[in-house]
Design an enzyme around this catalytic site. Structure first.
Site, PDB file in Angstrom:
ATOM      1  N   ASP A   1     -32.951 118.653 -23.463  1.00  0.00           N
ATOM      2  CA  ASP A   1     -33.264 117.670 -22.422  1.00  0.00           C
ATOM      3  C   ASP A   1     -34.537 116.894 -22.748  1.00  0.00           C
ATOM      4  O   ASP A   1     -34.549 115.665 -22.768  1.00  0.00           O
ATOM      5  CB  ASP A   1     -33.445 118.356 -21.055  1.00  0.00           C
ATOM      6  CG  ASP A   1     -32.307 119.284 -20.720  1.00  0.00           C
ATOM      7  OD1 ASP A   1     -31.248 119.160 -21.364  1.00  0.00           O
ATOM      8  OD2 ASP A   1     -32.464 120.140 -19.831  1.00  0.00           O
TER       9      ASP A   1
ATOM     10  N   CYS B   1     -12.553 119.170   2.224  1.00  0.00           N
ATOM     11  CA  CYS B   1     -12.974 120.354   2.973  1.00  0.00           C
ATOM     12  C   CYS B   1     -13.631 119.953   4.305  1.00  0.00           C
ATOM     13  O   CYS B   1     -12.938 119.513   5.209  1.00  0.00           O
ATOM     14  CB  CYS B   1     -13.877 121.232   2.100  1.00  0.00           C
ATOM     15  SG  CYS B   1     -14.030 122.888   2.751  1.00  0.00           S
ATOM     16  N   TYR B   2     -14.949 120.040   4.424  1.00  0.00           N
ATOM     17  CA  TYR B   2     -15.589 119.616   5.679  1.00  0.00           C
ATOM     18  C   TYR B   2     -15.205 118.164   5.985  1.00  0.00           C
ATOM     19  O   TYR B   2     -14.900 117.813   7.132  1.00  0.00           O
ATOM     20  CB  TYR B   2     -17.116 119.746   5.557  1.00  0.00           C
ATOM     21  CG  TYR B   2     -17.878 119.360   6.814  1.00  0.00           C
ATOM     22  CD1 TYR B   2     -18.246 120.316   7.748  1.00  0.00           C
ATOM     23  CD2 TYR B   2     -18.238 118.039   7.060  1.00  0.00           C
ATOM     24  CE1 TYR B   2     -18.944 119.972   8.900  1.00  0.00           C
ATOM     25  CE2 TYR B   2     -18.931 117.670   8.189  1.00  0.00           C
ATOM     26  CZ  TYR B   2     -19.285 118.643   9.120  1.00  0.00           C
ATOM     27  OH  TYR B   2     -19.977 118.290  10.251  1.00  0.00           O
TER      28      TYR B   2
ATOM     29  N   HIS C   1     -10.800 121.908  -2.872  1.00  0.00           N
ATOM     30  CA  HIS C   1     -11.806 121.187  -3.663  1.00  0.00           C
ATOM     31  C   HIS C   1     -11.232 120.679  -4.981  1.00  0.00           C
ATOM     32  O   HIS C   1     -11.158 121.441  -5.949  1.00  0.00           O
ATOM     33  CB  HIS C   1     -12.991 122.123  -3.951  1.00  0.00           C
ATOM     34  CG  HIS C   1     -13.787 122.433  -2.736  1.00  0.00           C
ATOM     35  ND1 HIS C   1     -14.876 121.692  -2.347  1.00  0.00           N
ATOM     36  CD2 HIS C   1     -13.632 123.387  -1.791  1.00  0.00           C
ATOM     37  CE1 HIS C   1     -15.377 122.178  -1.228  1.00  0.00           C
ATOM     38  NE2 HIS C   1     -14.630 123.216  -0.864  1.00  0.00           N
TER      39      HIS C   1
ATOM     40  N   GLU D   1     -12.643 118.847  -7.071  1.00  0.00           N
ATOM     41  CA  GLU D   1     -13.726 118.707  -8.062  1.00  0.00           C
ATOM     42  C   GLU D   1     -13.987 119.995  -8.839  1.00  0.00           C
ATOM     43  O   GLU D   1     -14.664 119.990  -9.865  1.00  0.00           O
ATOM     44  CB  GLU D   1     -15.023 118.242  -7.364  1.00  0.00           C
ATOM     45  CG  GLU D   1     -15.712 119.260  -6.452  1.00  0.00           C
ATOM     46  CD  GLU D   1     -15.124 119.349  -5.045  1.00  0.00           C
ATOM     47  OE1 GLU D   1     -13.979 118.898  -4.834  1.00  0.00           O
ATOM     48  OE2 GLU D   1     -15.798 119.883  -4.148  1.00  0.00           O
TER      49      GLU D   1
ATOM     50  N   LYS E   1     -25.858 118.337 -18.314  1.00  0.00           N
ATOM     51  CA  LYS E   1     -26.167 118.819 -19.658  1.00  0.00           C
ATOM     52  C   LYS E   1     -25.168 118.335 -20.715  1.00  0.00           C
ATOM     53  O   LYS E   1     -25.561 117.895 -21.790  1.00  0.00           O
ATOM     54  CB  LYS E   1     -26.173 120.349 -19.604  1.00  0.00           C
ATOM     55  CG  LYS E   1     -26.716 121.009 -20.815  1.00  0.00           C
ATOM     56  CD  LYS E   1     -28.221 120.910 -20.870  1.00  0.00           C
ATOM     57  CE  LYS E   1     -28.898 122.215 -21.060  1.00  0.00           C
ATOM     58  NZ  LYS E   1     -30.315 122.150 -20.726  1.00  0.00           N
TER      59      LYS E   1
ATOM     60  N   GLY F   1     -19.103 120.929   3.108  1.00  0.00           N
ATOM     61  CA  GLY F   1     -20.401 121.302   3.672  1.00  0.00           C
ATOM     62  C   GLY F   1     -20.332 122.651   4.330  1.00  0.00           C
ATOM     63  O   GLY F   1     -19.241 123.118   4.664  1.00  0.00           O
TER      64      GLY F   1
END
Ligand code: XMP
Length: 510
Positions: free
Chosen positions: A226, A81-82, A168, A170, A366, A54
Site C-alpha cells: 500500500d 436485506c434491510y 446479499h 455482494e 487491496k 443494516g
C-alpha cells in the site's frame, strides 16, 4: 464530494455495505457509499440507488429511513436485506419480526422470469443474514423468489423500477450474485463500464499535481504494497519533491529492514532510513491492551515524522497508503459501520500533526492496489508479499511485548513463511504468520520437563482482507512447521493452528 453518474449505495450500517460498492466498481462502474439519509438533491445525477443491509430492524423505533423523495426520483432502486425490508415497509407491504431467522447459506427457488434475477437459473444458494421477513410485497410488486422456508426472498416492480433482495448478492457465497448486480447496473440502470487501472493512475497523477502545487511531500513507506504504491504513484507526479521515509520500529519480520530498503532504492524512490526501534519498544513496554498498543505506535510514528520533518523539511504533506477497508474498519464518521480496529494509519494517528494528509489509494481495495502496483512497474515478488500490519509484530504478540516473545514471534513466522514457500503455497494464500501470547504448556525435551510458550499459526485465504477463510493446509506441512518451531525456537513447547474464519475472528489477533 458527489460525483456524477454511477451508483449511489446508501449506507444503513451493514458490514457488507462497502462490498456492494466494491462489486460494482469491479464491474467497471463508479459507485459511492453515501449516508442513508442523503438528500434526494445529491442523488439526482446518479444512474441508480442501492439501499444496503443494516443491523437494525425496520420495525424498531430507531429504524433508519431514506429521504421520502427518493422513491419518486425516477431512478432504479435496489434494496438489499434491510433495504429490501425498507422498500416493503415504506411502499405498503408488510414486514414482520419472524421467529425464522436465516443466517448463512440458504437455498432459494426462482418463481418467474424477472429483470433482476435474469440468468440466475431456477434454484440457487444465497447468503442470508436477517431476522425480520417481508410477509407481503407492496402493491405493484411481484414475488420472484422464495427461500427454502417459504419466505419471500426477492421481489420487483418493473414499472417503478424498484427491486428487493432479502439476501446479499455482494457476498461471494451467493451464486450468481455478480450477475444480479450486473443486471441492475447495466440492464436496468444503463450504466457504462469506465473504470480502468490506467485511467485511475492518470487521474491520480493529475489530482496529486493539482493538490500538491509546489509543496514538498513526505511519505512513510513500510515496504508494504500500500505505502509503496502510494509512494511510486506520488513520485510519478512530483519526482524529487517526494521524500520517502522508512522507519524501523523494531517490530519487523526477520531481515525485513534490509530487504525493504534495497527494494525501495531499486524502485528509484528517494528514501531515508530511521532506526527508531529503541524508542518504539520502550513506548509499548508493559502495555497489554491491543488498541492502546496501536494508539501508542501511531503516536510514535507521528513523532518520528514530525522530528524528521523539522530536520529535513519543511514538508507540507504526509502521503499514506490508506485503503478503503482501513477507513471502513476504523469506523470513519461518514460510515455507519462499527469500529473493529484502529488501523494505525487512520484512526490512531494524532490529529495535531502539522502536515496535510494525502491518501491516493483511499478508494481502493487491496487486490485493486496490486493491479495498480503491477501497472506502475513494482516487481511481482514485492506485490505478492503477504500483507504486514503497520504496527508489525506488536499485534501478533498477545499481552505485554517482551524480548522473548518478540524473538519467538519473529522466528516462528520466519519458519512458517519459509515452509509455505518451499511447499509452493505462500502465494496461494493471503497471509500466514505466527502469534504468541502468555499461555504456556508443559513439554518434554531431552527427557527434561519444559514449560514453554504456545505458538499459534494462522494462515488464511482472502480476496480483500475484509472476509477470510482459514487455509486448509496439508497436515504434512503443519507437522513440519510445528516440529521445526519446537526444535529451533527457544522457549516454545506447543504449536497450534487457528481455524476461525473472518468473521467472526479478524485476521490479525489484535
Ligand atoms: P484484520 O486483522 O483487521 O486485518 O482482519 C485485515 C488486513 O489488514 C491488515 N492489517 C493492517 N494493515 N495497518 C495496516 O497497514 C494496520 O494497523 C493493520 N491491521 C491489520 C492485516 O494484516 C490483514 O491483511
Amino acid at each position: 464530494m458527489v460525483t456524477d453518474g454511477g451508483i449511489a449505495v446508501l449506507d444503513f450500517g451493514g458490514q457488507y455495505a462497502h462490498l456492494i460498492v466494491r462489486r460494482i466498481r469491479e464491474l467497471g462502474v463508479s459507485a459511492e457509499l453515501m449516508p442513508y439519509n442523503t438528500p434526494v438533491s445529491d442523488l439526482k445525477n446518479k444512474d441508480g440507488v442501492i439501499l444496503s443491509g443494516g443491523p437494525r430492524s425496520t420495525l424498531s423505533k430507531d429504524a433508519l429511513t431514506i429521504d421520502k423523495n427518493v422513491w419518486d426520483l425516477g431512478r432504479p432502486i435496489l434494496g438489499i436485506c434491510y433495504g429490501h425490508q425498507l422498500i416493503a415497509k415504506e411502499l405498503g407491504g408488510k414486514v414482520t419480526a419472524s421467529k425464522l431467522k436465516e443466517y448463512g447459506r440458504t437455498k432459494i427457488v426462482v418463481l418467474r422470469n424477472s429483470r433482476i434475477l435474469k440468468g440466475s437459473g431456477d434454484r440457487l444458494t444465497v447468503w442470508m443474514s436477517h431476522g425480520d421477513t417481508v410477509k407481503a410485497a407492496p402493491p405493484g410488486f411481484k414475488e420472484i423468489a422464495k427461500s427454502q422456508d417459504n419466505a419471500l426472498a426477492a421481489m420487483e416492480d418493473t414499472d417503478r423500477q424498484i427491486f428487493g433482495l432479502q439476501f446479499h448478492p455482494e457476498v461471494t457465497h451467493t451464486q450468481k450474485g455478480r450477475r444480479m448486480l450486473s443486471n441492475f447496473v447495466f440492464d436496468i440502470c444503463n450504466c457504462k463500464a469506465s473504470w480502468s487501472p490506467d485511467d485511475f493512475i492518470q487521474k491520480q497523477i493529475a489530482e496529486i499535481k493539482k493538490v500538491a502545487g509546489n509543496d514538498r511531500l513526505l511519505c512513510a513507506v513500510s515496504g508494504g504494497i500500500d505505502s509503496t504504491t502510494a509512494a511510486v504513484l506520488t513520485a510519478r507526479a512530483l519526482g524529487d519533491r517526494l521524500q520517502c521515509l522508512f522507519v524501523n520500529h523494531g517490530l519487523l519480520r526477520a531481515g525485513e529492514a534490509e530487504s525493504v530498503l534495497s527494494m525501495l532504492k531499486k524502485l528509484g524512490l528517494n528514501v531515508a532510513y530511521v532506526d527508531a526501534s529503541d524508542r518504539f519498544l520502550a513506548s509499548v513496554r508493559g502495555v497489554e491492551d491491543p488498541e492502546e498498543k496501536r494508539r501508542i505506535i501511531g503516536k510514535e510514528f507521528a513523532e518520528v515524522f514530525k522530528e524528521f520533518s523539522k530536520r529535513n523539511g519543511p514538508f507540507q504533506w504526509l502521503v499514506q497508503g490508506t485503503l478503503y477497508p482501513d477507513i471502513i474498519e476504523s469506523g470513519s464518521p461518514n460510515i455507519h459501520a462499527a469500529r473493529i480496529k484502529s488501523h494505525h494509519n487512520v484512526a490512531a494517528l494524532p490529529t495535531d500533526i502539522p502536515l496535510k494528509v494525502l491518501e491516493p489509494l483511499k478508494d481502493l481495495y487491496k487486490d485493486q492496489v496490486r493491479i495498480i502496483a503491477l501497472k506502475l512497474g513494482i516487481p511481482q515478488e514485492f506485490v505478492k508479499r503477504h500483507p504486514f500490519p503497520g504496527p508489525g509484530l506488536a499485534v501478533r504478540i498477545m499481552g505485554r511485548i517482551t524480548r522473548d516473545k518478540l524473538e519467538i514471534c519473529r522466528k516462528a513466522s520466519y519458519i512458517f513463511e519459509q515452509e509455505l514457500k518451499r511447499s509452493n503455497l505462500y502465494y496461494k494464500i493471503w497471509q500466514g504468520f505466527a502469534i504468541v501470547g502468555d499461555d504456556k504448556a508443559v513439554g518434554v525435551s531431552g527427557d527434561q520437563r519444559s514449560y514453554g510458550h504456545i505458538v499459534i499459526l494462522k494462515a488464511v485465504k482472502s480476496e480483500d482482507g475484509m472476509t477470510a477463510e482459514w487455509a486448509k493446509l496439508p497436515y504434512s506441512l503443519l507437522e513440519r512447521v510445528s516440529r521445526r518451531i519446537t526444535n529451533e525456537v527457544k522457549g516454545v513447547s506447543m504449536v497450534a493452528y487457528g481455524i476461525s474464519d473472518k468473521p467472526p475472528a479478524t485476521i490479525e489477533p489484535q
